[in-house]
Design a protein around this motif. Structure first.
Motif, PDB file in Angstrom:
ATOM      1  N   HIS A 258      56.914  -0.782  71.355  1.00 59.27           N
ATOM      2  CA  HIS A 258      56.055  -1.395  70.352  1.00 59.27           C
ATOM      3  C   HIS A 258      56.829  -2.511  69.672  1.00 59.27           C
ATOM      4  CE1 HIS A 258      52.838   1.407  70.726  1.00 59.27           C
ATOM      5  NE2 HIS A 258      53.690   2.422  70.653  1.00 59.27           N
ATOM      6  N   PRO A 259      56.288  -3.694  69.649  1.00 64.03           N
ATOM      7  CA  PRO A 259      56.986  -4.774  68.953  1.00 64.03           C
ATOM      8  C   PRO A 259      57.075  -4.490  67.462  1.00 64.03           C
ATOM      9  CG  PRO A 259      55.003  -5.600  70.093  1.00 64.03           C
ATOM     10  CD  PRO A 259      55.005  -4.115  70.228  1.00 64.03           C
ATOM     11  N   THR A 260      58.123  -4.992  66.852  1.00 64.66           N
ATOM     12  CA  THR A 260      58.232  -4.873  65.400  1.00 64.66           C
ATOM     13  C   THR A 260      57.221  -5.824  64.761  1.00 64.66           C
ATOM     14  OG1 THR A 260      59.848  -6.655  65.253  1.00 64.66           O
ATOM     15  CG2 THR A 260      60.725  -4.445  65.558  1.00 64.66           C
ATOM     16  N   GLN A 263      58.297  -9.303  65.220  1.00 69.24           N
ATOM     17  CA  GLN A 263      58.056  -9.809  66.576  1.00 69.24           C
ATOM     18  C   GLN A 263      56.595 -10.211  66.749  1.00 69.24           C
ATOM     19  OE1 GLN A 263      59.818  -6.407  68.598  1.00 69.24           O
ATOM     20  NE2 GLN A 263      61.411  -7.692  69.505  1.00 69.24           N
ATOM     21  N   GLY A 289      70.456  -9.215  68.140  1.00 69.65           N
ATOM     22  CA  GLY A 289      69.822  -7.914  68.307  1.00 69.65           C
ATOM     23  C   GLY A 289      68.439  -7.792  67.702  1.00 69.65           C
ATOM     24  N   SER A 290      67.904  -8.885  67.177  1.00 70.00           N
ATOM     25  CA  SER A 290      66.589  -8.787  66.546  1.00 70.00           C
ATOM     26  C   SER A 290      65.458  -8.772  67.573  1.00 70.00           C
ATOM     27  CB  SER A 290      66.393  -9.923  65.541  1.00 70.00           C
ATOM     28  OG  SER A 290      66.524 -11.165  66.186  1.00 70.00           O
ATOM     29  N   GLY A 291      65.775  -8.989  68.829  1.00 72.50           N
ATOM     30  CA  GLY A 291      64.758  -8.880  69.870  1.00 72.50           C
ATOM     31  C   GLY A 291      64.011 -10.170  70.159  1.00 72.50           C
ATOM     32  N   LYS A 292      64.763 -11.260  70.256  1.00 76.07           N
ATOM     33  CA  LYS A 292      64.145 -12.551  70.537  1.00 76.07           C
ATOM     34  C   LYS A 292      63.646 -12.624  71.976  1.00 76.07           C
ATOM     35  CE  LYS A 292      67.922 -14.753  69.235  1.00 76.07           C
ATOM     36  NZ  LYS A 292      68.650 -13.684  68.573  1.00 76.07           N
ATOM     37  N   THR A 293      64.402 -11.987  72.873  1.00 70.96           N
ATOM     38  CA  THR A 293      64.102 -12.148  74.293  1.00 70.96           C
ATOM     39  C   THR A 293      62.679 -11.718  74.633  1.00 70.96           C
ATOM     40  OG1 THR A 293      66.399 -11.463  74.530  1.00 70.96           O
ATOM     41  CG2 THR A 293      65.147 -11.834  76.546  1.00 70.96           C
ATOM     42  N   ILE A 294      62.279 -10.602  74.100  1.00 69.49           N
ATOM     43  CA  ILE A 294      60.966 -10.084  74.474  1.00 69.49           C
ATOM     44  C   ILE A 294      59.852 -10.972  73.904  1.00 69.49           C
ATOM     45  CG2 ILE A 294      60.612  -8.479  72.549  1.00 69.49           C
ATOM     46  CD1 ILE A 294      60.042  -7.534  76.174  1.00 69.49           C
ATOM     47  N   ARG A 445      68.246   1.672  64.975  1.00 66.50           N
ATOM     48  CA  ARG A 445      69.637   1.210  64.992  1.00 66.50           C
ATOM     49  C   ARG A 445      70.427   1.926  63.911  1.00 66.50           C
ATOM     50  NH1 ARG A 445      69.230  -4.069  67.251  1.00 66.50           N
ATOM     51  NH2 ARG A 445      67.960  -3.689  69.086  1.00 66.50           N
ATOM     52  N   ASP A 596      74.275  -7.981  76.567  1.00 66.50           N
ATOM     53  CA  ASP A 596      73.696  -6.739  76.070  1.00 66.50           C
ATOM     54  C   ASP A 596      74.243  -5.535  76.831  1.00 66.50           C
ATOM     55  OD1 ASP A 596      72.083  -5.214  74.470  1.00 66.50           O
ATOM     56  OD2 ASP A 596      70.257  -5.553  75.637  1.00 66.50           O
ATOM     57  N   ARG A 625      74.019  -1.742  69.670  1.00 67.10           N
ATOM     58  CA  ARG A 625      72.776  -2.046  70.367  1.00 67.10           C
ATOM     59  C   ARG A 625      72.139  -0.803  70.978  1.00 67.10           C
ATOM     60  NH1 ARG A 625      73.069  -7.738  70.710  1.00 67.10           N
ATOM     61  NH2 ARG A 625      71.559  -7.982  72.270  1.00 67.10           N
TER      62      ARG A 625
HETATM   63  P1  ADP Z   1      68.553 -10.895  70.630  1.00 71.49           P
HETATM   64  O1  ADP Z   1      67.640 -11.318  69.551  1.00 71.49           O
HETATM   65  O2  ADP Z   1      69.965 -10.757  70.166  1.00 71.49           O
HETATM   66  O3  ADP Z   1      68.450 -11.768  71.864  1.00 71.49           O
HETATM   67  P2  ADP Z   1      67.537  -8.905  72.363  1.00 71.49           P
HETATM   68  O4  ADP Z   1      66.289  -9.596  72.676  1.00 71.49           O
HETATM   69  O5  ADP Z   1      68.636  -8.937  73.365  1.00 71.49           O
HETATM   70  O6  ADP Z   1      68.096  -9.445  70.995  1.00 71.49           O
HETATM   71  O7  ADP Z   1      67.193  -7.422  71.936  1.00 71.49           O
HETATM   72  C1  ADP Z   1      68.198  -6.518  71.572  1.00 71.49           C
HETATM   73  C2  ADP Z   1      67.887  -5.145  72.099  1.00 71.49           C
HETATM   74  O8  ADP Z   1      66.806  -4.585  71.395  1.00 71.49           O
HETATM   75  C3  ADP Z   1      67.483  -5.136  73.545  1.00 71.49           C
HETATM   76  O9  ADP Z   1      68.131  -4.057  74.165  1.00 71.49           O
HETATM   77  C4  ADP Z   1      65.978  -4.967  73.502  1.00 71.49           C
HETATM   78  O10 ADP Z   1      65.501  -4.327  74.652  1.00 71.49           O
HETATM   79  C5  ADP Z   1      65.785  -4.126  72.273  1.00 71.49           C
HETATM   80  N1  ADP Z   1      64.489  -4.316  71.600  1.00 71.49           N
HETATM   81  C6  ADP Z   1      63.913  -5.513  71.329  1.00 71.49           C
HETATM   82  N2  ADP Z   1      62.749  -5.345  70.665  1.00 71.49           N
HETATM   83  C7  ADP Z   1      62.578  -4.007  70.505  1.00 71.49           C
HETATM   84  C8  ADP Z   1      61.566  -3.177  69.897  1.00 71.49           C
HETATM   85  N3  ADP Z   1      60.501  -3.723  69.318  1.00 71.49           N
HETATM   86  N4  ADP Z   1      61.747  -1.861  69.922  1.00 71.49           N
HETATM   87  C9  ADP Z   1      62.832  -1.323  70.491  1.00 71.49           C
HETATM   88  N5  ADP Z   1      63.810  -2.021  71.093  1.00 71.49           N
HETATM   89  C10 ADP Z   1      63.703  -3.356  71.106  1.00 71.49           C
END
Ligand code: ADP
Ligand code: MG
Length: 746
Positions: A258-260, A263, A289-294, A445, A596, A625
């Motif tokens: 689930h996205p935050t 996000q 680690g804030s989850g930019k990639t997704i 975390r 990562d 992480r």
């Molecule tokens: P960064 O912003 O540093 O690029 P990442 O996109 O690498 O961060 O995400 C950091 C970690 O958190 C990854 O292992 C990712 O799979 C995980 N992650 C990202 N979004 C979520 C979420 N909404 N819930 C749980 N885990 C998440």
């Protein structure tokens, strides 16, 4: 002389007028020596009583005694032989420096003060007029004693006299009136030769109306340029992506969690831009680690579902590969058959050619790569969205351009950065980018435990690392240099303590040093750190890798990673670490960006006092992480500068990237904070982004208003007369061409 000052960037009369004093001395009402308080920075005028050269065991020490009536003050210079013969009894001298505490108040001292011999009756009237009985400007020397303050005062004074009434205004009258700022000529005159009675604190803080006017002017032209770039971008033809249930479903299929809320919000902002017919230029800012990639991946899916190609550009091969593997894994969950390819410099030629073909024919929907995406002449079939990861490693964003077929519409661009730029600054500086901020970490975390450990206790750290490895975890150990001296590692931008101490306003005298004797005790930190000895003695990754695996970490699988390995080797090692085949990775800051490895729970940084805050924060972001508790251990060397102390304390105190960024900015100043490699960061001549943030905001508003008076209120006329507006535009062009060097054609 012209050559000398040209080397300092001063080529025109205007340049010289904008070379402002860095401080002022109040020579209207000289202070009495008995008002001096130990510890303060003071400026005094007194009469030379006598000099002496003391030969101590360590170095020659020059002593000057000055006096006012029955009061006296001693000044000392280390290695001061060069001062012999400079002072003569009866001369008047102006001194500026820190008043040193002393056992008896009758016995105050100044250590290495700045000084200037004042003119006497034998000097010409103009010199006397500029030097005494007024608030006197003090300039940074433009080279040697000939071009010191006195020379500059004369030249600038004459320049201003010759130009009386002829300094062209470059801002509209109405604007100046609204902001209560003086005209340009007045501002220039008063900033160099402040009128009698100007408050000294205002002058030293660059806060007089004259200062504010010149600072505003500089920031206004920066903001106006950015504003125009942004407007121009909005007029360009881009792609309007559609979002339908089908697109949403495609995204839902691959989302692993689930996205935050953050996000969701940032994705909504991005998608709203993508739907617009003008090209997106957006910065996605989020702490490590804030989850930019997704978020980026979801945006890329929108493009792909619309029949366009998406490209993701990463700063290193390791990262590109990591993104590629992660994206492939996610897309496997999709019912669509997306084709995804990797393009990096180290692929063999056949592979590269094949991949270029897939991209060119539009058979690859998602392309992930490094700079090779630009360098290898890749031509996309229908490029819709470009994501640039960790842009600070790429240098100038403005130059960025992916090869595309000439007939195509402009692709959307999303830049991701983990550099937490304080928001007000980011808004004003990246005037040509819109900004989304991921200000929330994904759930689950555990906070990272951060500790400082002095070098002597490193053994306990190695013991701790062994314990963590025994629990099945992994560790990083980071060094500031690869091997030998720091000069052999250009990739590093760790805080240079020598430069930093030099910039410190008032070097603290070192009280307790190992050396005995009076001189050693008084020896200022700055000088000690500037000595060559302070530069050496850094542990290096190569050397410590050997030591650790044969000593304290014997029996563990210890790997080595640094920037000088070739790309293949780097990748092999990183992969082995990711797969858990290496327990401890000894490395340089090459690991700083983005890798990562959730199983890594320990980050040890040696010589932590030498690293910049941003770097330490990025390094710490490599752990924590996963679900297990993580540790960041900062091992310090024997000598820590006051600024180093502040950085270390901040790291222990907080994990908030934005808080650290604010502090970093105030400790280092904007130039260094952003680094010269940072995208389009201007080099200001009077403004200071930390000090002048409020003015920056005002300049931004004024720029927007000037560029489009009607956008705010249809009844408001364009600001200023036609002639005034013409002058603003020509000034803008000049300023951008000369100062910022990032004017784009068209
Ligand atoms: P960064 O912003 O540093 O690029 P990442 O996109 O690498 O961060 O995400 C950091 C970690 O958190 C990854 O292992 C990712 O799979 C995980 N992650 C990202 N979004 C979520 C979420 N909404 N819930 C749980 N885990 C998440
Ligand atoms: Mg990332």
């Amino acid at each position: 002389m012209a050559e000398l000052i040209a080397a300092k960037g001063i080529q025109t009369a205007e340049d010289l007028l904008y070379h402002l004093p860095f401080r002022y001395e109040d020579r209207q009402n000289p202070r009495s020596l008995d008002e001096l308080k130990p510890g303060e920075m003071a400026s005094v005028i007194a009469e030379v009583r006598g000099t002496m050269l003391l030969r101590t065991r360590h170095m020659p020490l020059f002593e000057l005694t000055v006096g006012q009536g029955r009061l006296a003050l001693k000044c000392l210079w280390f290695n001061g032989s060069y001062l012999q013969g400079r002072f003569h009894t009866g001369q008047t001298v102006a001194l500026f420096g820190k008043v040193e505490p002393s056992r008896s108040t009758s016995n105050l001292k100044m250590i290495q003060p700045q000084f200037e011999l004042l003119p006497d009756a034998s000097d010409d009237a103009e010199t006397r007029l500029l030097e005494v009985g007024r608030i006197t400007p003090v300039y940074e020397s433009l080279g040697g004693s000939r071009l010191a303050s006195r020379w500059q005062r004369k030249v600038i004074f004459n320049l201003l006299e010759n130009m009386r009434g002829a300094v062209p205004e470059c801002l509209p009258q109405a604007m100046l009136a609204r902001l209560a700022l003086p005209d340009r000529e007045t501002a220039l005159r008063e900033v160099h030769f402040p009128p009698e009675g100007t408050p000294m604190t205002q002058l030293q803080g660059s806060a007089t109306p004259a200062h504010r006017r010149l600072i505003f002017e500089e920031l206004f032209f920066l903001e106006l340029g950015l504003e125009l770039k942004r407007r121009r971008m909005r007029e360009r033809a881009g792609i309007s992506f559609a979002t339908s249930d089908k697109v949403r479903e495609a995204i839902r299929e691959v989302l692993p969690f689930h996205p935050t809320a953050a996000q969701k919000r940032t994705l909504a902002e991005i998608v709203a831009d993508m739907r617009q017919p003008s090209p997106m230029r957006r910065l996605l800012q989020g702490d490590v680690g804030s989850g930019k990639t997704i978020v980026a991946l979801q945006a890329m899916l929108v493009a792909m579902e619309n029949g366009y190609q998406a490209a993701l550009m990463a700063p290193t091969e390791i990262l590109a590969t990591q993104h590629f593997l992660a994206a492939r894994k996610l897309l496997e969950r999709s019912s669509r058959n997306y084709r995804i390819v990797l393009l990096t410099g180290s692929l063999d030629e056949d592979r590269k050619r094949a991949n270029r073909g897939l991209i060119n024919r539009g058979e690859a929907q998602l392309v992930i790569g490094t700079h090779a995406l630009i360098e290898e002449k890749v031509e996309f079939d229908r490029l819709g969205l470009v994501v640039v990861d960790e842009q600070h490693r790429f240098g100038v964003l403005q130059r960025f351009r992916l090869m595309k077929k000439p007939t195509q519409a402009e692709p959307d661009v999303l830049v991701m950065t983990a550099t937490p730029i304080p928001r007000t600054l980011a808004l004003s500086l990246y005037g040509d980018l819109d900004i989304s901020v991921l200000d929330e970490l994904p759930p689950g975390r555990t906070p990272i435990v951060t500790r400082r450990v002095p070098g002597e206790r490193a053994d306990e750290v190695w013991e701790f690392v062994r314990k963590q490895v025994a629990l099945g975890r992994q560790a990083y150990i980071v060094y500031p240099v690869i091997e030998g001296t720091k000069d052999d590692q250009p990739e590093l931008d760790f805080a240079n303590d020598t430069a930093e101490a030099g910039a410190a306003p008032a070097p603290e005298p070192r009280r307790k040093t190992a050396r005995k004797g009076k001189t050693a005790e008084l020896f200022p930190t700055a000088m000690q750190e500037a000595s060559p000895a302070a530069k050496s003695g850094l542990k290096s990754a190569v050397e410590m890798h050997e030591k650790l695996r044969n000593g304290p970490l014997a029996g563990l699988r210890v790997g080595l990673l640094h920037g000088r390995l070739d790309a293949d080797d780097k990748e092999v090692i990183m992969r082995r670490f990711q797969r858990g085949e290496i327990d401890v990775l000894v490395a340089t800051t090459v690991i700083e960006v983005g890798v990562d490895v959730p199983n890594a729970t320990v980050m040890v940084v040696e010589h932590a006092e030498r690293f910049g805050l941003a770097q330490l924060h990025q390094l710490r972001g490599r752990v924590g992480r996963g679900a297990a508790r993580s540790y960041c251990i900062l091992i310090t060397g024997p000598r820590i500068s006051p600024l180093g102390e502040e950085r270390l304390n901040a790291m222990v105190r907080t994990q908030d990237g934005f808080e650290l960024a604010e502090l970093d900015l105030s400790l280092r100043g904007p130039g260094e904070f952003f680094g010269t490699r940072q995208a389009g960061l201007p080099d200001f001549r009077v403004a200071n982004l930390v000090r002048d943030r409020k003015l920056l905001e005002i300049a931004k508003q004024e720029a927007a208003r000037f560029a489009s008076p009607s956008a705010q209120d249809m009844n408001v006329k364009a600001e200023g007369s036609e002639a005034e507006r013409a002058r603003v535009w020509s000034r803008l062009k000049e300023a951008w061409q000369r100062r910022y060097g990032l004017v784009e054609a068209g």
